[in-house]
Enzyme design. Structure first.
Site, PDB file in Angstrom:
ATOM      1  N   HIS A   1      -2.034   0.821 -21.195  1.00 22.20           N
ATOM      2  CA  HIS A   1      -3.384   0.499 -20.288  1.00 22.20           C
ATOM      3  C   HIS A   1      -2.828   1.172 -18.877  1.00 22.20           C
ATOM      4  O   HIS A   1      -3.721   2.150 -18.269  1.00 22.20           O
ATOM      5  CB  HIS A   1      -3.484  -0.974 -20.014  1.00 22.20           C
ATOM      6  CG  HIS A   1      -4.325  -1.295 -18.978  1.00 22.20           C
ATOM      7  ND1 HIS A   1      -5.648  -0.950 -18.903  1.00 22.20           N
ATOM      8  CD2 HIS A   1      -4.237  -1.816 -17.592  1.00 22.20           C
ATOM      9  CE1 HIS A   1      -6.362  -1.381 -17.683  1.00 22.20           C
ATOM     10  NE2 HIS A   1      -5.417  -1.813 -16.899  1.00 22.20           N
TER      11      HIS A   1
ATOM     12  N   ASP B   1     -15.704  29.553  -5.713  1.00 18.24           N
ATOM     13  CA  ASP B   1     -15.286  29.112  -6.672  1.00 18.24           C
ATOM     14  C   ASP B   1     -13.783  28.555  -6.433  1.00 18.24           C
ATOM     15  O   ASP B   1     -13.493  28.752  -5.157  1.00 18.24           O
ATOM     16  CB  ASP B   1     -14.964  30.011  -8.072  1.00 18.24           C
ATOM     17  CG  ASP B   1     -15.171  29.138  -9.260  1.00 18.24           C
ATOM     18  OD1 ASP B   1     -14.293  28.289  -9.617  1.00 18.24           O
ATOM     19  OD2 ASP B   1     -15.553  29.371 -10.275  1.00 18.24           O
TER      20      ASP B   1
ATOM     21  N   TRP C   1       4.858   0.817 -17.936  1.00 19.98           N
ATOM     22  CA  TRP C   1       4.748   2.315 -17.654  1.00 19.98           C
ATOM     23  C   TRP C   1       5.640   2.700 -16.558  1.00 19.98           C
ATOM     24  O   TRP C   1       5.788   3.893 -16.519  1.00 19.98           O
ATOM     25  CB  TRP C   1       3.337   2.129 -16.898  1.00 19.98           C
ATOM     26  CG  TRP C   1       3.200   2.081 -15.385  1.00 19.98           C
ATOM     27  CD1 TRP C   1       3.133   0.718 -14.785  1.00 19.98           C
ATOM     28  CD2 TRP C   1       3.050   2.991 -14.375  1.00 19.98           C
ATOM     29  NE1 TRP C   1       3.187   0.841 -13.512  1.00 19.98           N
ATOM     30  CE2 TRP C   1       3.338   2.277 -13.105  1.00 19.98           C
ATOM     31  CE3 TRP C   1       3.372   4.307 -14.395  1.00 19.98           C
ATOM     32  CZ2 TRP C   1       3.445   2.625 -11.753  1.00 19.98           C
ATOM     33  CZ3 TRP C   1       3.376   4.779 -12.937  1.00 19.98           C
ATOM     34  CH2 TRP C   1       3.447   4.065 -11.723  1.00 19.98           C
TER      35      TRP C   1
ATOM     36  N   SER D   1       0.127  19.450 -15.718  1.00 21.31           N
ATOM     37  CA  SER D   1      -1.197  19.536 -15.409  1.00 21.31           C
ATOM     38  C   SER D   1      -1.608  19.261 -13.883  1.00 21.31           C
ATOM     39  O   SER D   1      -2.359  19.878 -13.227  1.00 21.31           O
ATOM     40  CB  SER D   1      -1.928  18.746 -16.497  1.00 21.31           C
ATOM     41  OG  SER D   1      -3.260  18.560 -15.816  1.00 21.31           O
ATOM     42  N   SER D   2      -1.127  18.061 -13.322  1.00 23.16           N
ATOM     43  CA  SER D   2      -1.309  17.682 -12.163  1.00 23.16           C
ATOM     44  C   SER D   2      -0.761  18.570 -10.993  1.00 23.16           C
ATOM     45  O   SER D   2      -1.370  18.723 -10.068  1.00 23.16           O
ATOM     46  CB  SER D   2      -1.296  16.338 -11.847  1.00 23.16           C
ATOM     47  OG  SER D   2      -0.164  15.936 -12.358  1.00 23.16           O
TER      48      SER D   2
ATOM     49  N   HIS E   1       5.971   5.670  -5.499  1.00 22.60           N
ATOM     50  CA  HIS E   1       5.175   5.361  -4.301  1.00 22.60           C
ATOM     51  C   HIS E   1       4.496   6.411  -3.981  1.00 22.60           C
ATOM     52  O   HIS E   1       2.949   6.251  -3.826  1.00 22.60           O
ATOM     53  CB  HIS E   1       5.982   4.652  -3.170  1.00 22.60           C
ATOM     54  CG  HIS E   1       5.155   3.787  -2.332  1.00 22.60           C
ATOM     55  ND1 HIS E   1       4.661   2.644  -2.662  1.00 22.60           N
ATOM     56  CD2 HIS E   1       4.534   4.111  -1.228  1.00 22.60           C
ATOM     57  CE1 HIS E   1       3.917   2.111  -1.820  1.00 22.60           C
ATOM     58  NE2 HIS E   1       3.517   2.999  -1.006  1.00 22.60           N
TER      59      HIS E   1
ATOM     60  N   GLU F   1       2.837   8.414  -5.623  1.00 25.51           N
ATOM     61  CA  GLU F   1       1.791   8.375  -6.609  1.00 25.51           C
ATOM     62  C   GLU F   1       0.613   7.300  -6.275  1.00 25.51           C
ATOM     63  O   GLU F   1      -0.273   7.595  -6.543  1.00 25.51           O
ATOM     64  CB  GLU F   1       2.458   8.006  -8.080  1.00 25.51           C
ATOM     65  CG  GLU F   1       1.757   7.584  -9.173  1.00 25.51           C
ATOM     66  CD  GLU F   1       0.687   8.834  -9.548  1.00 25.51           C
ATOM     67  OE1 GLU F   1       1.089   9.929  -9.466  1.00 25.51           O
ATOM     68  OE2 GLU F   1      -0.267   8.703 -10.205  1.00 25.51           O
TER      69      GLU F   1
ATOM     70  N   TYR G   1      -0.219   6.662  -3.510  1.00 27.99           N
ATOM     71  CA  TYR G   1      -1.025   7.319  -2.445  1.00 27.99           C
ATOM     72  C   TYR G   1      -1.978   8.518  -3.155  1.00 27.99           C
ATOM     73  O   TYR G   1      -2.930   8.632  -2.463  1.00 27.99           O
ATOM     74  CB  TYR G   1      -0.401   7.761  -1.035  1.00 27.99           C
ATOM     75  CG  TYR G   1      -0.020   6.490  -0.441  1.00 27.99           C
ATOM     76  CD1 TYR G   1      -0.857   5.567   0.341  1.00 27.99           C
ATOM     77  CD2 TYR G   1       1.240   5.912  -0.475  1.00 27.99           C
ATOM     78  CE1 TYR G   1      -0.456   4.216   0.746  1.00 27.99           C
ATOM     79  CE2 TYR G   1       1.709   4.791   0.036  1.00 27.99           C
ATOM     80  CZ  TYR G   1       0.972   4.121   0.858  1.00 27.99           C
ATOM     81  OH  TYR G   1       1.204   2.610   1.321  1.00 27.99           O
TER      82      TYR G   1
ATOM     83  N   SER H   1     -14.850   8.181   3.397  1.00 25.78           N
ATOM     84  CA  SER H   1     -15.101   8.856   4.973  1.00 25.78           C
ATOM     85  C   SER H   1     -16.157   9.868   5.039  1.00 25.78           C
ATOM     86  O   SER H   1     -16.829  10.156   5.936  1.00 25.78           O
ATOM     87  CB  SER H   1     -13.712   9.494   5.421  1.00 25.78           C
ATOM     88  OG  SER H   1     -12.537   8.700   5.328  1.00 25.78           O
TER      89      SER H   1
ATOM     90  N   HIS I   1      10.970  -0.689  -1.786  1.00 23.28           N
ATOM     91  CA  HIS I   1      10.224  -1.863  -1.856  1.00 23.28           C
ATOM     92  C   HIS I   1       9.778  -2.535  -2.945  1.00 23.28           C
ATOM     93  O   HIS I   1       9.312  -3.483  -3.137  1.00 23.28           O
ATOM     94  CB  HIS I   1       9.178  -1.940  -0.626  1.00 23.28           C
ATOM     95  CG  HIS I   1       7.869  -1.209  -1.142  1.00 23.28           C
ATOM     96  ND1 HIS I   1       7.190  -0.406  -0.028  1.00 23.28           N
ATOM     97  CD2 HIS I   1       7.268  -0.996  -2.357  1.00 23.28           C
ATOM     98  CE1 HIS I   1       6.095   0.087  -0.569  1.00 23.28           C
ATOM     99  NE2 HIS I   1       6.287  -0.096  -2.034  1.00 23.28           N
ATOM    100  N   HIS I   2       9.676  -1.622  -3.994  1.00 20.66           N
ATOM    101  CA  HIS I   2       9.224  -1.792  -5.272  1.00 20.66           C
ATOM    102  C   HIS I   2      10.584  -2.612  -6.228  1.00 20.66           C
ATOM    103  O   HIS I   2      10.335  -3.120  -7.346  1.00 20.66           O
ATOM    104  CB  HIS I   2       8.732  -0.681  -6.363  1.00 20.66           C
ATOM    105  CG  HIS I   2       7.540  -0.357  -5.770  1.00 20.66           C
ATOM    106  ND1 HIS I   2       6.365  -0.513  -6.207  1.00 20.66           N
ATOM    107  CD2 HIS I   2       7.441   0.895  -4.956  1.00 20.66           C
ATOM    108  CE1 HIS I   2       5.606   0.482  -5.534  1.00 20.66           C
ATOM    109  NE2 HIS I   2       5.989   1.143  -4.744  1.00 20.66           N
TER     110      HIS I   2
ATOM    111  N   THR J   1      -2.894   2.661   8.061  1.00 21.30           N
ATOM    112  CA  THR J   1      -3.874   2.102   7.208  1.00 21.30           C
ATOM    113  C   THR J   1      -4.844   1.365   7.920  1.00 21.30           C
ATOM    114  O   THR J   1      -6.250   1.401   7.776  1.00 21.30           O
ATOM    115  CB  THR J   1      -3.166   1.467   6.112  1.00 21.30           C
ATOM    116  OG1 THR J   1      -2.262   1.923   5.574  1.00 21.30           O
ATOM    117  CG2 THR J   1      -4.076   1.248   4.891  1.00 21.30           C
TER     118      THR J   1
ATOM    119  N   LYS K   1      -7.395   3.373   9.867  1.00 17.33           N
ATOM    120  CA  LYS K   1      -8.181   3.968   8.846  1.00 17.33           C
ATOM    121  C   LYS K   1      -9.354   3.055   8.737  1.00 17.33           C
ATOM    122  O   LYS K   1     -10.663   3.181   8.951  1.00 17.33           O
ATOM    123  CB  LYS K   1      -7.928   4.498   7.593  1.00 17.33           C
ATOM    124  CG  LYS K   1      -6.871   5.763   7.520  1.00 17.33           C
ATOM    125  CD  LYS K   1      -6.962   6.344   6.343  1.00 17.33           C
ATOM    126  CE  LYS K   1      -7.845   7.234   5.994  1.00 17.33           C
ATOM    127  NZ  LYS K   1      -7.501   8.410   6.013  1.00 17.33           N
TER     128      LYS K   1
ATOM    129  N   ARG L   1       4.287 -11.580 -14.605  1.00 21.45           N
ATOM    130  CA  ARG L   1       3.415 -10.585 -15.154  1.00 21.45           C
ATOM    131  C   ARG L   1       4.030 -10.176 -16.577  1.00 21.45           C
ATOM    132  O   ARG L   1       5.277 -10.357 -16.601  1.00 21.45           O
ATOM    133  CB  ARG L   1       3.374  -9.285 -14.357  1.00 21.45           C
ATOM    134  CG  ARG L   1       4.569  -8.569 -14.009  1.00 21.45           C
ATOM    135  CD  ARG L   1       4.417  -7.382 -12.780  1.00 21.45           C
ATOM    136  NE  ARG L   1       3.856  -6.425 -13.357  1.00 21.45           N
ATOM    137  CZ  ARG L   1       4.085  -5.108 -12.829  1.00 21.45           C
ATOM    138  NH1 ARG L   1       4.613  -5.008 -11.757  1.00 21.45           N
ATOM    139  NH2 ARG L   1       3.391  -4.059 -13.350  1.00 21.45           N
TER     140      ARG L   1
END
Lengths: 380, 533, 190
Positions: free
Chosen positions: B79, B108, B144, B171-172, B255, B257, B259, B270, B304-305, B330, B333, B452
């Site tokens: 998932h 283009d 994951w 790809s990315s 991390h 990722e 963002y 925005s 922090h993870h 943050t 914003k 979890r």
């Protein structure tokens, strides 16, 4: 029509916040963190509440301003847009003020963290080792050592399609056969490590969790102030039965603790002596079934059929169904292989004899082999 | 790629629009590729969503009713992988493809061939990944985050997982290179960097994050691959390695990722808030700097993870302070968005509704994020449903809601038809209510002590899990409404004007709806007045 | 816009991506250096015997060193420490003895991995001699006594009064692969 929807939305948001609020005051509904039973856990709880209040207040202010705009600055009310897009004062203010709030949060957090690291001068040290999927507790000073697995009634109820109602099981999934017992009022140092993959030992009442990592030792401490039974779970995904390796901690008064240690030592001596006894087939089968369900059934399943592609079926293994496989069958249980854990250190000769006998005679395998503790002793 | 080929290619396009299956397979057109990305993302969103439905169904009540624990673990793992790499990231790239050339006044993307390849890698990568569901031993089930040693225990699916991650990374990265090359080289005259629409800005920054972080993930999984098959011991303590090392490298990618998933969402919101407030965006420059500083800081907060792995005090304090500091940009914003609405002339079409919900619900995710940053308390929150609630607020009511807002906002431009506004509002209200019923109670579950990634739970967690599952089912089913609305809009409906929305500003709104096959064949002149409102 | 500029930009970014891939690998030595400096994850320090002679013994302080042993996974060994704990002065050179026994019927190569808790203490825990420096091969049924000679640095912070030295024996990676292969073939034969 739209205004009504918006009102519904506002009502919804308010309900949500009151829920959040309720969460902050009523621990008995299981909505909030509990203050726990150690000085550290109480500090952690206070810190949690402090930050929750701060962010709730910020939320009310920011969302309040936003809803003001939504209600009063709408085109349908004839609002005409002002075209400003800068305000140096406001921009500086909302950079500086958050920094000050963050500093105010960081100070108590730092203090608590420093206290949590003070693991020295403990009177008792217990090493906690995570296994797939059980815990082992070693009392380093007293030389006590035992495993702690999910209680049998929970284990039966949690099988897929068991049709046993979990609500009828005592402390469903939060009960074990052998709890870790600690005295109240003493500083206890808890070391964590693991034998296979990473686990995490967590009893919320102590106010922390800590990873158990193979090859590394972590330390933490607790002074439990109130006698009682505190429950927790493994908190790091560790494979198939990650959800089924709970922790039960019994905190008892000093005298009771001393008595428990003596009793445990006597038990260990009796277990060591059990290797010389001869058992009947019936005794071995009864003990074997019990031990099998506790130690083996999570992978090889209660019916011995395993999980295709992951855990082999005992009904088709040459080790269990042929007499030539006996020696290797015993060896596999003592020494393990690949994903199969080594049970040699965990189970006594009598235990392994019972499991081997059970596996060779259950589910219609019926080899008729009777294995005695002496055979296991010889194989070690 | 040789110059000659590129030119030949261009000629073909100038002459006529290709038709049939070839149009899609060999497409080098930014709009067609953008559409394919978006459709692919939507399909993946439903596949990942189906997995979430399995998870919520099993968690509907205590006891194991439907799936065995190993399959449950596969569901949570897949998932996450499908939603992150298959749904949210490609949807972001799809929007970038459609919009960036139109927003900067280009015909283009800069590298059309690369664009085609970076899309067509995706279906192959996901065929590899989803194919593992049918393998003996099952799909990846170690989370994951792929922590060793658990993930190394995985059976036949292991190499497929690693190579799928490699392909997704390639790809990315290709997509990101294309975005930067386009914005740096193909802006219309007068389109200076400080006149770029914020969506373009957030995408440049996202693209840099992608190029800097995806290769690190590729390195980490390659090390794990050689550990398993070629006898290296990067992560095995026996050979002098360290399993915690993987976590450090993973989160060094992981991390940023986070963002990568949220910055394009900031960009979308925005764009939308000023349009429906009929007012210019408040604090454009500070928005740009805040986005850049969030991206920069994201490389210094990874640990922090993993506070609970046992770090020295100094490390824990450093990562706590660094993480808390992200709250400042943050916050800027969010305050800017609120100030944009202040004294505006607001209307509440579906894109605006999703954007408003984004601001509130993303902020709630931000608040719980701040709570998680506090190391001593994180020792309680870590790996509980509190964390699950936190990142779903940020990713579902954050990223996904912003993507919905963006699709509703630009759909009339893309198709030339207005979507059904009434149905859009229904979609919004059902989604918003059900998503909160789904995720809000998970905060309570986590605080009350539910870890979890567990397939079954103690009975005291039963009530909130049932509420959460009910919310989940409604949320899941209501997304079908979105598919209906989009199909209906593609097929026909009220003609959209060029500007579409009364308050819309920017180059894309000067083109006809739908825009021509090549967006700007003659570059427009951009002045201060025509730039970002 | 020009085709060349586009290729140039894309090329630079491609190089950046490749460099970042390398950076992932570079994180490993960087991390190890970082661990040695900070004691992250309980990596212990090593000193030569010449350095040890220069260390001043702090007779006013006593630190408790606990010894702990672990076996990882399916290594069929028994592993114990002779002393449960020692009380030492910082700067003093001490020995601790560990006993390991191979309970299986085949020769096995093992590797011991040390770890110290609390993690902050580990950089002050210096070994001059250790069985963990090399792999250990044990014949079937063999029992071996092994020595650790260590010294606790006298700059150990005052707040640390107890340290745990923990060893985990792993099956050496080469041996483990060989063992897995061998057992797979026996499985097929039966």
């Amino acid at each position: 029509m739209f205004v009504k929807k918006l009102k519904d939305g506002v009502v919804g948001a308010v309900t949500m916040f009151s829920l959040l609020w309720a969460g902050t005051v009523s621990a008995e509904w299981g909505l909030n963190m509990t203050p726990g039973v150690t000085p550290i856990s109480r500090e952690v709880y206070d810190l949690h509440m402090l930050i929750l209040y701060i962010v709730t207040a910020i939320g009310i202010i920011v969302f309040g301003v936003m809803f003001w705009s939504i209600i009063y600055h709408r085109k349908s009310k004839g609002a005409v847009a002002k075209q400003f897009h800068h305000n140096t004062f406001a921009e500086i203010a909302w950079t500086i003020i958050p920094i000050l709030i963050l500093v105010a949060m960081a100070i108590p957090a730092t203090k608590t963290l420093i206290k949590m690291e003070q693991t020295g001068d403990a009177e008792i040290t217990v090493k906690i080792t995570g296994y797939q999927w059980k815990w082992k507790y070693d009392y380093l000073e007293d030389g006590l050592s035992f495993y702690s697995v999910l209680a049998q009634d929970s284990n039966e109820a949690r099988q897929v399609g068991s049709s046993i109602d979990p609500a009828g099981v005592d402390h469903y999934l939060l009960d074990v056969d052998e709890p870790i017992v600690l005295p109240v009022g003493k500083k206890v140092r808890l070391l964590t490590t693991a034998a296979d993959v990473i686990h995490a030992w967590w009893v919320p009442a102590l106010g922390w969790k800590r990873d158990a990592i193979p090859g590394f030792i972590n330390d933490n401490w607790a002074v439990i102030e109130e006698p009682g039974t505190y429950r927790g779970q493994c908190a790091e995904l560790c494979g198939k039965d990650h959800g089924f390796m709970p922790i039960v901690l019994k905190a008892v008064p000093e005298a009771e603790y001393v008595a428990w240690v003596e009793e445990k030592k006597a038990e260990a001596a009796a277990r060591a002596a059990s290797g010389d006894k001869e058992y009947s087939m019936e005794e071995l089968m009864v003990n074997g079934e019990d031990l099998y369900n506790k130690n083996c059934a999570s992978c090889h399943m209660a019916n011995g059929q395993g999980v295709p592609g992951v855990f082999p079926s005992l009904l088709e293994s040459q080790l269990t169904i042929t007499s030539e496989g006996l020696a290797e069958h015993i060896d596999r249980i003592i020494n393990g292989k690949g994903l199969m854990p080594a049970f040699g250190e965990q189970l006594s000769d009598a235990d392994i004899a019972a499991v081997v006998t059970y596996e060779r005679n259950a589910w219609g395998i019926d080899t008729g082999d009777i294995v005695q503790p002496a055979d296991i002793k010889a194989a070690r | 790629m040789s110059e000659a080929v590129v030119h030949e290619d261009h000629h073909e396009h100038h002459d006529h629009k290709p038709t049939g299956i070839g149009r899609w397979l060999f497409s080098t057109n930014h709009k067609d590729i953008g559409t394919m990305y978006l459709v692919f993302a939507l399909i993946m969103f439903f596949i990942g969503g189906a997995m979430a439905m399995v998870i919520r169904l099993e968690l509907f009540q205590p006891g194991l009713q439907y799936v065995d624990p190993l399959f449950f673990n596969s569901m949570t793992t897949m998932h996450a992988l499908v939603m992150i790499f298959g749904a949210v990231m490609p949807a972001g790239v799809g929007l970038a493809n459609w919009l960036i050339p139109m927003m900067i006044g280009a015909p283009d993307m800069a590298l059309p061939r690369l664009n085609n390849m970076s899309f067509w890698i995706l279906p192959f990568a996901f065929a590899l990944l989803l194919g593992t569901l049918f393998m003996p031993g099952g799909a990846p089930n170690g989370g994951w985050t792929m922590y060793p040693p658990l993930t190394i225990q995985l059976g036949d699916a292991f190499p497929f997982l690693i190579f799928a991650v490699h392909f997704l990374g390639i790809s990315s990265i290709m997509g990101a290179i294309n975005v930067i090359a386009t914005v740096f080289n193909m802006r219309a005259p007068g389109m200076t960097f400080m006149r770029l629409p914020l969506f373009v800005w957030t995408w440049i920054i996202t693209a840099f994050l992608l190029i800097a972080s995806m290769p690190v993930l590729a390195g980490a999984v390659t090390m794990m691959l050689t550990d398993k098959f070629f006898g290296t011991s990067f992560f095995s303590a026996a050979g002098g390695g360290d399993p915690v090392m993987f976590q450090h490298i993973f989160w060094f990618f992981g991390h940023p990722e986070v963002y990568i998933l949220i910055l394009p969402a900031f960009g979308i919101v925005s764009q939308i808030l000023p349009t429906f407030s009929r007012k210019p965006l408040f604090g454009y420059e500070s928005m740009v700097y805040a986005t850049a500083s969030i991206a920069f800081l994201s490389f210094f907060v990874w640990a922090h993870h993993m506070f609970t792995v046992g770090m020295p005090l100094a490390g824990e304090l450093f990562f706590m302070y660094a993480t808390m500091s992200i709250a400042v940009p943050t916050g800027v914003k969010i305050f800017n968005w609120v100030a944009t609405m202040w004294r505006g002339s607001l209307t509440f079409e579906t894109p605006m509704l999703f954007s408003l919900a984004f601001v509130i619900l993303f902020s709630i995710g931000g608040f719980s994020g701040l709570m998680l940053a506090i190391t001593p308390v994180d020792f309680q929150y870590h790996d509980t449903y509190f964390v699950v609630a936190h990142f779903h607020y940020v990713l579902v009511t954050g990223s996904v809601f912003a993507l919905y807002a963006g699709v509703y906002y630009w759909l009339p431009k893309w198709t030339g038809h207005m979507y059904d506004e009434t149905l859009g509002k229904w979609h919004f209200w059902i989604s918003t209510i059900s998503v909160n019923v789904l995720f809000f109670p998970q905060h309570f579950l986590g605080l009350a002590g539910m870890p979890r990634r567990i397939p079954d739970y103690a009975v005291q967690f039963a009530d909130f899990n049932m509420v959460s599952s009910l919310g989940g089912f409604v949320f899941g089913v209501s997304q079908l409404l979105f598919v209906y609305i989009v199909i209906q809009c593609v097929r026909g409906g009220e003609k959209a004007t060029n500007q579409v929305w009364e308050g819309a500003h920017g180059l894309e709104w000067t083109l006809p709806s739908p825009p021509p096959f090549h967006s700007f064949t003659t570059p427009p002149k951009v002045t201060d007045a025509t730039a970002h409102s | 816009m020009s085709e060349q500029n586009v290729i140039k930009t894309a090329g630079k970014l491609g190089v950046l991506a490749v460099l970042m891939f390398g950076f992932g690998y570079a994180l490993i030595p960087l991390y190890n250096v970082f661990c040695e400096i900070t004691g992250l994850n309980g990596k212990t320090g090593t000193v030569s015997s010449q350095q040890v002679e220069k260390i001043v013994v702090d007779m006013n302080r006593v630190v408790t060193i606990q010894f702990d042993t672990n076996i990882n996974g399916n290594l069929p060994w028994r592993f114990k420490s002779v002393e449960k704990k020692l009380r030492v002065h910082p700067g003093e050179v001490k020995d601790a003895v560990f006993v390991v026994e191979n309970t299986s019927d085949r020769a096995i190569v093992g590797q011991a991995v040390p770890s110290v808790a609390p993690a902050e203490a580990s950089i002050y825990f210096n070994k001059t001699e250790c069985f963990c420096f090399t792999q250990q091969t044990l014949a079937p049924g063999e029992t071996k006594e092994m020595l650790v000679r260590f010294v606790v640095g006298n700059e150990l912070p005052d707040k640390i009064s107890t340290m745990t030295l923990s060893y985990t024996f792993f099956m050496a990676p080469e041996d483990k692969q060989a063992a897995d292969r061998k057992e797979n073939t026996t499985e097929q034969q039966i």
